[in-house]
Design a protein around this motif. Structure first.
Motif, PDB file in Angstrom:
ATOM      1  N   ALA A 238       0.837  -1.208   0.000  1.00  0.00           N
ATOM      2  CA  ALA A 238       0.000   0.000   0.000  1.00  0.00           C
ATOM      3  C   ALA A 238       0.870   1.256   0.000  1.00  0.00           C
ATOM      4  O   ALA A 238       0.586   2.232  -0.706  1.00  0.00           O
ATOM      5  CB  ALA A 238      -0.925  -0.006   1.213  1.00  0.00           C
ATOM      6  N   LEU A 239       1.942   1.205   0.779  1.00  0.00           N
ATOM      7  CA  LEU A 239       2.877   2.344   0.862  1.00  0.00           C
ATOM      8  C   LEU A 239       3.444   2.690  -0.525  1.00  0.00           C
ATOM      9  O   LEU A 239       3.454   3.851  -0.945  1.00  0.00           O
ATOM     10  CB  LEU A 239       4.008   1.956   1.823  1.00  0.00           C
ATOM     11  CG  LEU A 239       5.161   2.910   2.038  1.00  0.00           C
ATOM     12  CD1 LEU A 239       4.694   4.100   2.847  1.00  0.00           C
ATOM     13  CD2 LEU A 239       6.288   2.199   2.800  1.00  0.00           C
ATOM     14  N   ASN A 241       2.235   1.654  -3.409  1.00  0.00           N
ATOM     15  CA  ASN A 241       1.171   1.960  -4.360  1.00  0.00           C
ATOM     16  C   ASN A 241       0.870   3.459  -4.349  1.00  0.00           C
ATOM     17  O   ASN A 241       0.664   4.078  -5.392  1.00  0.00           O
ATOM     18  CB  ASN A 241      -0.076   1.156  -4.001  1.00  0.00           C
ATOM     19  CG  ASN A 241      -1.246   1.525  -4.877  1.00  0.00           C
ATOM     20  OD1 ASN A 241      -1.181   1.391  -6.086  1.00  0.00           O
ATOM     21  ND2 ASN A 241      -2.311   2.021  -4.273  1.00  0.00           N
ATOM     22  N   LYS A 242       0.884   4.031  -3.149  1.00  0.00           N
ATOM     23  CA  LYS A 242       0.674   5.475  -3.025  1.00  0.00           C
ATOM     24  C   LYS A 242       1.799   6.229  -3.736  1.00  0.00           C
ATOM     25  O   LYS A 242       1.564   7.212  -4.442  1.00  0.00           O
ATOM     26  CB  LYS A 242       0.632   5.846  -1.547  1.00  0.00           C
ATOM     27  CG  LYS A 242       0.234   7.257  -1.262  1.00  0.00           C
ATOM     28  CD  LYS A 242       0.228   7.478   0.244  1.00  0.00           C
ATOM     29  CE  LYS A 242      -0.044   8.905   0.611  1.00  0.00           C
ATOM     30  NZ  LYS A 242       0.133   9.129   2.045  1.00  0.00           N
ATOM     31  N   LYS A 244       3.497   5.160  -6.176  1.00  0.00           N
ATOM     32  CA  LYS A 244       3.340   4.978  -7.621  1.00  0.00           C
ATOM     33  C   LYS A 244       2.384   6.027  -8.186  1.00  0.00           C
ATOM     34  O   LYS A 244       2.618   6.612  -9.247  1.00  0.00           O
ATOM     35  CB  LYS A 244       2.803   3.572  -7.898  1.00  0.00           C
ATOM     36  CG  LYS A 244       2.832   3.177  -9.359  1.00  0.00           C
ATOM     37  CD  LYS A 244       2.398   1.733  -9.507  1.00  0.00           C
ATOM     38  CE  LYS A 244       2.496   1.295 -10.952  1.00  0.00           C
ATOM     39  NZ  LYS A 244       2.077  -0.089 -11.132  1.00  0.00           N
ATOM     40  N   THR A 245       1.307   6.268  -7.459  1.00  0.00           N
ATOM     41  CA  THR A 245       0.352   7.295  -7.883  1.00  0.00           C
ATOM     42  C   THR A 245       1.022   8.668  -7.895  1.00  0.00           C
ATOM     43  O   THR A 245       0.724   9.508  -8.742  1.00  0.00           O
ATOM     44  CB  THR A 245      -0.852   7.327  -6.921  1.00  0.00           C
ATOM     45  OG1 THR A 245      -1.280   5.998  -6.698  1.00  0.00           O
ATOM     46  CG2 THR A 245      -1.995   8.129  -7.492  1.00  0.00           C
ATOM     47  N   ASP A 246       1.922   8.865  -6.942  1.00  0.00           N
ATOM     48  CA  ASP A 246       2.643  10.145  -6.870  1.00  0.00           C
ATOM     49  C   ASP A 246       3.743  10.251  -7.929  1.00  0.00           C
ATOM     50  O   ASP A 246       4.444  11.260  -7.994  1.00  0.00           O
ATOM     51  CB  ASP A 246       3.278  10.320  -5.474  1.00  0.00           C
ATOM     52  CG  ASP A 246       2.225  10.461  -4.387  1.00  0.00           C
ATOM     53  OD1 ASP A 246       1.071  10.752  -4.735  1.00  0.00           O
ATOM     54  OD2 ASP A 246       2.546  10.247  -3.193  1.00  0.00           O
TER      55      ASP A 246
END
Lengths: 419, 354
Positions: A238-239, A241-242, A244-246
């Motif tokens: 999850a860490l 993945n965030k 990656k969005t950034d």
């Protein structure tokens, strides 16, 4: 006649007791009376992920002392191993560090400590050694990079580590204020990083080096986002993945590999891609771990080392010969450059013992008062003039090396100029 | 008239229960705040929100598998088996050894193929059998002797067993994290921009049938009926011809098997393990069981998935508190939940039998 025999027996017994007491005094080592045999404690994490680096350091120090004839001037020197890790923790342990500190003080023949490896452990030991009634007792670290141990940093630092207001701590390694800056400068200048996720492992060392990286990166124009990694988390999907969005193109791991670093790096590569796509940069907390180096996910990762790498150190004739001797004796190169920094710390301690009166107070004063201790380049294992600043305990040699993981090994890329 | 007035005067007055009223308002306020937080994060980036949710559910499904074992044992003998998390840890080590031995490729990921499925299925069966036999042995050697002792005695024994299993794990795996082999397909698929790890489907394909199977065993089979009878009143069950010791052993075997399955799934999905992983995940799973309603099998699954989801969202969305605060967030929610629903989400409020 009988009385005479009794009197002679009593006299003989008293003489024997006096001789035995004198013998014990000289061999056991009373720190307060000037001895000829002294002990140097070596306080390292000999279990867990840091085992290889610590074993190499112990081996290198033992070899160096053996080559020096186990002597410092008129004093016979022996090393005593103290393990500040526990099998359960798999790394340094706060309770064990405190216990070791008390054991150092209790061992009357011990005049100085070489260590610790982790800054958090040093923070627990320095005040105990500082308040030693027969001291303060000297500690010289080869690997503590947290700046607050010797200079103004967090609130109350460094004064709070020295309750007697007398310094008893020195180090032969560059600090994180230089390391974090160098890593950030390298990230933008050499790797062209624009957007970086800066992680810390929530420990003293990790938070310090991550903050330095983040501050310098921001100054250099890199977009920075910060987060912590929990060593006990199930995973870090999850860490990342965030992140990656950034759209981050760099991850800085401020912390030590012992704190579930393997899982962290695995998940980084799984979610963000390999280390060519999204750069992975780590401080010296990720250096010297064969477990990490051999991971496929570590390939191409960059590391900073607050000193010189083994290949650079080997260029000095003295060090080159020492490394050859080391390999001949132990069958392999040291697992980490910190092994040689351990020898450098030992050289400082031996020089202080040689010049001292053999007491703890005397040994400490040689390093942290007056003109301090100097080791000429011709004998220093780091291949350059080494001088400890008696006011702070910091070393004059400030070096920084950029390394990368190639083919499962740490390879020196270049030395980084430190401002 | 006078009589009626007197009668009315004896009726209890209807008082406004301010405490209950305040609790209800606080509960709705918290729920509304959570809904607003979820809404803001979803609107901010729906794909990020959904991916974080999927990651959370995937982790939560693993917690659910462990929580099922806790709930099953508690449901029958009202013992919080603290050794269950460490049994799960041994399951991760055992299944890793089986997979590594089968492929002879320690520390190298093996792509899933027909042989991979065979190894996976065999490991599943072996890990379940391994953990079931350990759990039955623990029950026989330790807990059975304390069946009639004060409740604190078996509880402390369970804590002791937890340390013994941890010590075995420490000797087996050493203290650091260790890379373990996986046969699961690597990579992820994208559904409408939402990244879903392929292992997620395998986890669901195991967790859902396991829950269905457990529910079927407990509710439809003869052994399940005996389990429920034992849970209600062991003495009465014994009088009805139920072999209580055998039923409790059977329950421990099922709980152990679930720990083995959870161990294999964790090892295959996460691909690293540590000797103390059971302590951390056991605590989370126990929390999940309490959150869902301890003793309730669907409750354990719901609790596990919810905790995974909370963790995933807290760490994976823009306005999350991040991993530094994950444990605090999870346990704050647990405390709040217990304030408003002491029996858990799907648990039934019961009176203490005297």
């Amino acid at each position: 006649m009988n009385r005479r025999i009794k009197a002679l027996t009593v006299l003989a017994a008293a003489a024997a007791t006096a001789v035995a007491a004198t013998a014990c005094d000289s061999s056991g080592g009373d720190s307060g009376s000037g001895t000829t045999e002294v002990v140097v404690g070596v306080d390292l994490p000999f279990q867990g992920s840091s085992k290889d680096a610590s074993d190499s350091t112990w081996n290198a120090m033992s070899l160096y002392l053996e080559q020096s004839g186990n002597k410092a001037g008129k004093y016979k020197v022996t090393l005593k191993k103290y393990d500040d890790s526990t099998a359960a923790a798999g790394k340094w342990d706060a309770a064990q560090c405190t216990k070791n500190a008390n054991d150092h003080v209790a061992n009357t023949s011990e005049v100085a400590v070489m260590g610790t490896y982790n800054s958090g452990c040093a923070q627990l030991q320095i005040p105990v050694l500082n308040q030693d009634p027969s001291g303060p007792m000297l500690m010289v670290s080869h690997a503590n990079t947290n700046p607050g141990l010797t200079k103004t940093w967090d609130t109350g630092e460094p004064g709070k580590w020295y309750p007697t207001n007398k310094r008893n701590y020195a180090r032969v390694v560059t600090t994180d204020d230089y390391q974090g800056k160098a890593a950030a400068q390298m990230a933008i200048k050499d790797l062209g990083v624009k957007n970086c996720l800066v992680l810390d492992d929530t420990e003293t060392y990790g938070k310090g080096v991550a903050k330095q990286f983040a501050d310098e990166a921001t100054k250099q124009g890199i977009k920075v986002s910060t987060a912590a990694w929990d060593a006990k988390a199930t995973n870090y999907n999850a860490l990342f993945n965030k992140a990656k969005t950034d759209a981050v193109d760099c991850v800085f791991t401020g912390g030590v590999f012992d704190n579930n670093g393997g899982q962290l790096v695995k998940d980084k590569v799984k979610i963000l891609g390999d280390n060519k796509t999204v750069k992975l940069i780590g401080p010296d907390g990720m250096v010297g771990y064969p477990e990490f180096d051999k991971m496929p996910e570590a390939e191409g990762a960059y590391q900073t080392f607050p000193g010189l790498g083994l290949s650079d150190l080997a260029k000095s004739p003295v060090t080159g010969k020492f490394l050859t001797d080391y390999k001949a004796k132990y069958g392999a190169d040291p697992a980490s450059p910190y092994a040689l920094y351990g020898v450098q710390a030992l050289q400082v301690i031996l020089a202080a013992i040689e010049k001292s009166d053999g007491t703890r107070k005397g040994v400490t004063e040689q390093v942290l008062s007056g003109t301090g201790v100097s080791i000429p380049a011709s004998t220093a294992i780091l291949g350059k003039d080494i001088k400890i600043d008696p006011a702070t305990g910091d070393v004059n040699a400030i070096d920084m090396t950029i390394q990368t993981i190639t083919g499962g090994k740490e390879t020196t890329v270049k030395a980084w100029p430190v401002a | 008239m006078a009589q009626s007035t007197t009668a009315a005067g004896t009726l209890p007055r209807t008082r406004l229960n301010l405490s209950a009223y305040g609790e209800r308002i606080a509960g709705y306020t918290i729920l509304a705040a959570v809904a607003v937080w979820l809404g803001i994060n979803f609107i901010d980036n729906p794909q990020q929100f959904m991916t974080a949710s999927v990651i959370g559910i995937s982790n939560g499904a693993l917690y659910a598998l462990i929580a099922l074992g806790y709930s099953l044992v508690y449901g029958i003998i009202e013992l919080i088996n603290f050794a269950h998390g460490d049994l799960f840890m041994l399951g991760t080590l055992f299944s890793a050894s089986v997979v590594a031995a089968a492929f002879g490729l320690l520390n190298e990921p093996v792509a899933m193929g027909p042989l991979g499925w065979v190894v996976f299925a065999a490991s599943l069966a072996l890990a379940a059998a391994f953990c079931a036999s350990i759990n039955v042995a623990i029950e026989f050697l330790a807990y059975r002797r304390l069946r009639h002792a004060p409740k604190l005695a078996p509880l402390i024994t369970a804590v002791g067993m937890s340390f013994i299993l941890q010590f075995i794990g420490l000797k087996w795996n050493h203290s650091g994290q260790r890379d373990q082999p996986s046969v699961l397909p690597q990579g992820s698929i994208s559904l409408g921009g939402v990244e879903i790890d392929t292992s997620f489907f395998v986890v669901l394909a195991v967790v859902v049938p396991v829950l269905v199977l457990m529910t079927w065993i407990v509710t439809k089979t003869r052994a399940g009926k005996a389990m429920r009878a034992t849970a209600q009143d062991p003495d009465a069950a014994r009088l009805m011809g139920v072999n209580v010791n055998r039923i409790i052993s059977f329950t421990f075997a099922m709980g152990g098997a679930l720990a083995g399955v959870a161990g294999l799934m964790y090892e295959q999905v996460v691909t690293t393990t540590r000797y103390d992983v059971g302590l951390q995940l056991g605590l989370i799973a126990f929390t999940a069981a309490v959150l869902g309603g301890i003793g309730s099998l669907p409750g354990a699954v719901l609790g596990g998935v919810l905790i995974g989801l909370i963790q995933g969202l807290n760490e994976g969305v823009k306005y999350g508190a991040g991993q530094r605060w994950t444990q605090s967030v999870v346990f704050s929610i647990l405390i709040l939940m217990l304030v408003f629903r002491p029996a858990g989400l799907l648990g039934k409020a019961t009176r203490e039998k005297v």
